[in-house]
Design a protein around this motif. Structure first.
Motif, PDB file in Angstrom:
ATOM      1  N   GLU A 629      41.296  32.499   2.201  1.00 27.19           N
ATOM      2  CA  GLU A 629      41.493  33.258   0.968  1.00 27.19           C
ATOM      3  C   GLU A 629      42.108  34.621   1.259  1.00 27.19           C
ATOM      4  O   GLU A 629      42.983  35.101   0.519  1.00 27.19           O
ATOM      5  N   ALA A 630      41.665  35.237   2.348  1.00 26.21           N
ATOM      6  CA  ALA A 630      42.198  36.549   2.711  1.00 26.21           C
ATOM      7  C   ALA A 630      43.698  36.459   3.003  1.00 26.21           C
ATOM      8  O   ALA A 630      44.484  37.334   2.606  1.00 26.21           O
ATOM      9  N   THR A 631      44.116  35.382   3.681  1.00 29.93           N
ATOM     10  CA  THR A 631      45.542  35.203   3.995  1.00 29.93           C
ATOM     11  C   THR A 631      46.365  35.058   2.722  1.00 29.93           C
ATOM     12  O   THR A 631      47.457  35.633   2.591  1.00 29.93           O
ATOM     13  N   ARG A 632      45.858  34.291   1.766  1.00 27.11           N
ATOM     14  CA  ARG A 632      46.572  34.118   0.490  1.00 27.11           C
ATOM     15  C   ARG A 632      46.730  35.462  -0.216  1.00 27.11           C
ATOM     16  O   ARG A 632      47.805  35.767  -0.767  1.00 27.11           O
ATOM     17  N   LYS A 633      45.682  36.256  -0.224  1.00 32.96           N
ATOM     18  CA  LYS A 633      45.738  37.552  -0.919  1.00 32.96           C
ATOM     19  C   LYS A 633      46.680  38.511  -0.213  1.00 32.96           C
ATOM     20  O   LYS A 633      47.364  39.317  -0.855  1.00 32.96           O
ATOM     21  N   ILE A 634      46.725  38.426   1.114  1.00 25.37           N
ATOM     22  CA  ILE A 634      47.657  39.280   1.861  1.00 25.37           C
ATOM     23  C   ILE A 634      49.089  38.970   1.447  1.00 25.37           C
ATOM     24  O   ILE A 634      49.901  39.866   1.194  1.00 25.37           O
ATOM     25  N   ARG A 635      49.398  37.664   1.356  1.00 26.20           N
ATOM     26  CA  ARG A 635      50.753  37.271   0.965  1.00 26.20           C
ATOM     27  C   ARG A 635      51.043  37.621  -0.494  1.00 26.20           C
ATOM     28  O   ARG A 635      52.198  37.831  -0.880  1.00 26.20           O
ATOM     29  N   ALA A 636      50.010  37.715  -1.303  1.00 28.28           N
ATOM     30  CA  ALA A 636      50.196  37.966  -2.731  1.00 28.28           C
ATOM     31  C   ALA A 636      50.556  39.419  -3.016  1.00 28.28           C
ATOM     32  O   ALA A 636      51.331  39.698  -3.930  1.00 28.28           O
ATOM     33  N   PHE A 637      49.999  40.362  -2.258  1.00 28.69           N
ATOM     34  CA  PHE A 637      50.216  41.764  -2.645  1.00 28.69           C
ATOM     35  C   PHE A 637      51.081  42.544  -1.659  1.00 28.69           C
ATOM     36  O   PHE A 637      51.380  43.711  -1.886  1.00 28.69           O
ATOM     37  N   THR A 638      51.505  41.941  -0.534  1.00 26.31           N
ATOM     38  CA  THR A 638      52.343  42.691   0.409  1.00 26.31           C
ATOM     39  C   THR A 638      53.794  42.254   0.291  1.00 26.31           C
ATOM     40  O   THR A 638      54.093  41.096  -0.002  1.00 26.31           O
ATOM     41  N   GLN A 639      54.709  43.199   0.506  1.00 31.74           N
ATOM     42  CA  GLN A 639      56.137  42.902   0.500  1.00 31.74           C
ATOM     43  C   GLN A 639      56.508  42.244   1.826  1.00 31.74           C
ATOM     44  O   GLN A 639      55.841  42.422   2.833  1.00 31.74           O
ATOM     45  N   SER A 640      57.588  41.440   1.823  1.00 29.66           N
ATOM     46  CA  SER A 640      57.955  40.693   3.027  1.00 29.66           C
ATOM     47  C   SER A 640      58.271  41.614   4.201  1.00 29.66           C
ATOM     48  O   SER A 640      58.003  41.279   5.345  1.00 29.66           O
ATOM     49  N   ASP A 641      58.836  42.794   3.921  1.00 29.72           N
ATOM     50  CA  ASP A 641      59.193  43.681   5.027  1.00 29.72           C
ATOM     51  C   ASP A 641      58.001  44.452   5.569  1.00 29.72           C
ATOM     52  O   ASP A 641      58.062  45.021   6.656  1.00 29.72           O
ATOM     53  N   THR A 642      56.923  44.495   4.826  1.00 31.45           N
ATOM     54  CA  THR A 642      55.727  45.199   5.314  1.00 31.45           C
ATOM     55  C   THR A 642      54.573  44.227   5.556  1.00 31.45           C
ATOM     56  O   THR A 642      53.494  44.654   5.957  1.00 31.45           O
ATOM     57  N   ALA A 643      54.784  42.915   5.307  1.00 31.77           N
ATOM     58  CA  ALA A 643      53.707  41.922   5.463  1.00 31.77           C
ATOM     59  C   ALA A 643      53.376  41.761   6.931  1.00 31.77           C
ATOM     60  O   ALA A 643      54.271  41.673   7.780  1.00 31.77           O
ATOM     61  N   PRO A 644      52.111  41.707   7.280  1.00 27.55           N
ATOM     62  CA  PRO A 644      51.735  41.503   8.677  1.00 27.55           C
ATOM     63  C   PRO A 644      51.972  40.055   9.103  1.00 27.55           C
ATOM     64  O   PRO A 644      52.022  39.136   8.290  1.00 27.55           O
ATOM     65  N   TRP A 645      52.125  39.862  10.382  1.00 30.25           N
ATOM     66  CA  TRP A 645      52.206  38.520  10.979  1.00 30.25           C
ATOM     67  C   TRP A 645      50.773  38.020  11.126  1.00 30.25           C
ATOM     68  O   TRP A 645      49.975  38.597  11.853  1.00 30.25           O
ATOM     69  N   VAL A 646      50.420  36.954  10.409  1.00 32.37           N
ATOM     70  CA  VAL A 646      49.043  36.461  10.412  1.00 32.37           C
ATOM     71  C   VAL A 646      48.914  35.304  11.402  1.00 32.37           C
ATOM     72  O   VAL A 646      49.615  34.294  11.301  1.00 32.37           O
TER      73      VAL A 646
END
Length: 693
Positions: A629-646
């Protein structure tokens, strides 16, 4: 409850539909009653005609015998016995020539059987005094008194077999007797009145024995309609008073129709009855059929529910394995991680040896867990094979290099022979092929105390198909023929002493065999005790172009952050187990990286909202919010250029979990226990992908 309702509905439906069918059949049968009666009458008339014609044809032969006696009475009267006998034999043979059902033709002067045809089969009948036969005397006397032809039987003969007997009394001119006069018949007549009634010109009897089975075939009884039952009664020609001698006795309890078959000196009666079940019986049978169908329907539903229960049990089993895997791998993650970090510190030789034992034991335990989990997956049909393009040459070399240290320690040399035609491009499951090779090579090193291990690889043709052929040959302890028969049995080793000396679960080769079979290949072994073993693996090969080896852009790149310098990487480790957090921090620190920690998915989200991270190592099972669930939320609110590598971390054994994580937006996947090499590879992968994006 739903299953019970379904069963009841099936029963009701079956009964209603089949009862309706029964009613239709009943009225249909009723409308055809007159037709059936007409058919019965026709069959009776036909059978009566066939039987009477056949019987009369045979009885005509008795008259021929009577004519023979009259024609040769002088020979008999003058005791020219040899000539009379010779003429009888020739005459009887001519009569039997076109009548295959005749067992014997006989003449009985004064009631004593003297002349018989087919002597070899009927010698027992010669000398038999018919007037002294308690079973036949009355009938014989009536034959004389009435001067009639009579029928006896069917009955069992003295010489064996069953026959119908036709007998005729023969009379000649008075005085044509031997020295035994007619009145010698007193030997058979206890009543003094009988001789006076016997004609003075009586000569004897002409008798014909007819084989019952052959005669009934001539009657064409086997051609009668099967829906009717037929029977014959009137043994000994007694008509209605006689016994049933062919067919079902019960037909005469209530026959639908009968007919009398006239015989010389008597009659038989043929009865007929419709043996197909009555309409009511048909209805009963249909109802019973309905119950059977309903029961079958209930069984099908029950089986379906059982299957669902079994599938549910399989899912429970899978969840149990995942849980056990998590519970075992979590402490192992701590043991192996701490041991690796500790091994990089300044230790004495004694401390280093003790630490190596800890690492070796941990890896053995990990291999054991992996074997049990793999076997369970294969046994349940849940093992999925990947289809990736790779270089099998490099795979073999990689496997070989991983055993360099073990081989050197045992002073065992390993030779590698790769044929020139062996492909450098193959599509399949590299991980599983490597697993098979590692297992077999590991066994070769384990069971070889000295000598050489040779690995060969070539492309083989079998029956028009091509296969990758791997051969691992050692000079180890080898196996006997009995041990070879058990080698691919689960939880079995060739010899129990091997388990005590070398260890192991006995699952490795079983798993190898099943993996190779899943690939459509074959694994075989040749071995001699004390001489070594040779394993051969064949895997189907289809040509793949070298261009396929080029790196295909991964879907996970859409979540790749911008490139950062190695020293500036910001790492976050998320795990609810403090020991795992500590071990991860120690390993990353040894690799030259600092990291921050979070103990739940919710805490990780809060930290990512406030601060940018390059790589997030995300555990799955955590309180408050799990890693998925945490991974889904990370992808939901972060921009692609600032998204962390999970990078997903899991101690689960479920293959589906990897797919779930990747579908949620994870970029990579690591299975616990995660060692220093795993962390290092994940960072290198991150830097490689970000530099190419």
């Amino acid at each position: 409850m739903a299953a019970n309702r379904a069963v009841i509905l099936i029963i009701i439906w079956s009964l209603i539909s089949l009862l309706a069918t029964g009613v239709i059949l009943y009225y249909d049968a009723k409308s055809n009653t007159s037709d059936n009666q007409l058919n019965v009458g026709r069959e009776l008339a036909r059978s009566r005609s066939v039987i009477e014609q056949s019987v009369n044809r045979y009885f005509t032969l008795l008259k021929a015998l009577e004519a023979f006696v009259h024609a040769n009475k002088d020979l008999y009267a003058n005791n020219v016995d040899a000539e009379f006998s010779d003429r009888f034999d020739r005459f009887a043979t001519s009569l039997e020539q076109n009548n295959n059902s005749i067992i014997s033709l006989q003449l009985a002067p004064n009631g004593v059987v003297t002349y018989v045809s087919q002597k070899a089969k009927n010698l027992k009948a010669v000398g038999h005094d018919l007037l002294k036969d308690d079973h036949r005397r009355d009938q014989v006397i009536q034959t004389i008194i009435n001067k009639a032809t009579v029928v006896a039987g069917p009955l069992t003969l003295l010489q064996g077999g069953n026959a119908i007997i036709a007998r005729k009394a023969i009379f000649t001119d008075p005085g044509v007797y031997r020295s035994q006069s007619m009145f010698d018949l007193n030997r058979a007549l206890p009543n003094a009145a009988w001789p006076a009634k016997i004609p003075g010109d009586f000569w004897g009897f002409a008798t014909m024995l007819i084989d019952t089975e052959r005669l009934f075939k001539e009657f064409e009884l086997d051609k009668l309609p099967k829906e009717y039952g037929f029977a014959l009664k009137g043994r000994h020609g007694l008509g209605e008073e006689g016994e049933v001698f062919w067919g079902d006795h019960s037909i005469f309890d209530a026959p639908e129709d009968t007919t009398e078959i006239m015989l010389p000196g008597g009659s038989w009666v043929m009865g007929v009855k419709h043996v197909a079940p009555s309409n009511y019986m048909s209805l009963l049978l249909i109802t019973l059929t309905g119950l059977v169908v309903s029961g079958f329907g209930a069984y099908v539903i029950h089986s379906r529910y059982k299957k669902l229960e079994a599938e549910s049990d399989a899912k429970t089993h899978s969840r149990f394995l995942a849980t056990m895997s998590h519970e075992i791998r979590t402490p192992m993650n701590g043991i192996i991680g701490v041991a690796e970090v500790l091994g990089r510190s300044d230790l004495s030789d004694s401390q280093q040896r003790q630490l190596d034992k800890i690492l070796d034991s941990s890896k053995i335990l990990l291999r054991l867990v992996n074997d049990v989990l793999d076997f369970s997956k294969i046994d349940a049909g849940n093992l999925k094979l990947e289809q990736n393009v790779f270089d099998p040459r490099k795979t073999i070399e990689s496997v070989l290099h991983s055993f360099d240290l073990q081989a050197n320690e045992k002073n065992v040399s390993i030779n590698l022979n790769i044929a020139s035609d062996f492909p450098d491009c193959f599509q399949g499951d590299e991980v599983r092929i490597k697993q098979v090779l590692v297992n077999i090579l590991s066994n070769a090193i384990k069971f070889t105390e000295r000598g050489t291990i040779t690995i060969s690889a070539e492309l083989k043709d079998y029956l028009g198909d091509q296969y990758l052929s791997f051969r691992v040959k050692d000079t180890g302890i080898g196996m006997s023929e009995q041990e070879l028969k058990r080698i691919f049995n689960p939880f079995t080793q060739a010899d129990q002493s091997i388990t005590r000396k070398y260890g192991g679960t006995g699952l490795g080769l079983v798993i190898c065999e099943k993996i190779v079979h899943l690939m459509g290949g074959n694994i075989s072994v040749k071995s001699k005790q004390g001489k070594g073993s040779s394993f051969r693996i064949l895997i189907p090969y289809q040509e793949v172009t070298a261009e396929a080896l080029e790196v295909v852009p991964d879907q996970s790149l859409e979540h790749a952050p911008e490139v950062r310098d190695r020293q500036d990487l910001k790492l976050l480790v998320v795990d609810d187990q403090l020991i795992n957090l500590e071990v991860a921090a120690m390993i990353l620190n040894e690799l030259g990286y600092e990291c921050q920690r979070a103990t739940s998915g919710r805490q990780a989200l809060e930290m990512i909202e406030q601060e940018r991270f390059d790589i997030v190592y995300m555990d799955r099972q955590m309180p408050e919010m799990d890693g998925l669930e945490a991974t889904r939320k990370i992808r939901a609110f972060t921009q692609s250029d600032t998204a962390p590598w999970v990078v997903a971390l899991t101690a689960s054994a479920r293959e589906e979990e990897k797919e779930e994580y990747l579908a949620a937006g994870a970029n990579a996947f690591l299975s616990k226990p995660v060692d220093m090499q795993s962390f290092s590879s994940s960072i290198e992968s991150f830097l490689k992908f970000t530099s190419s994006s």
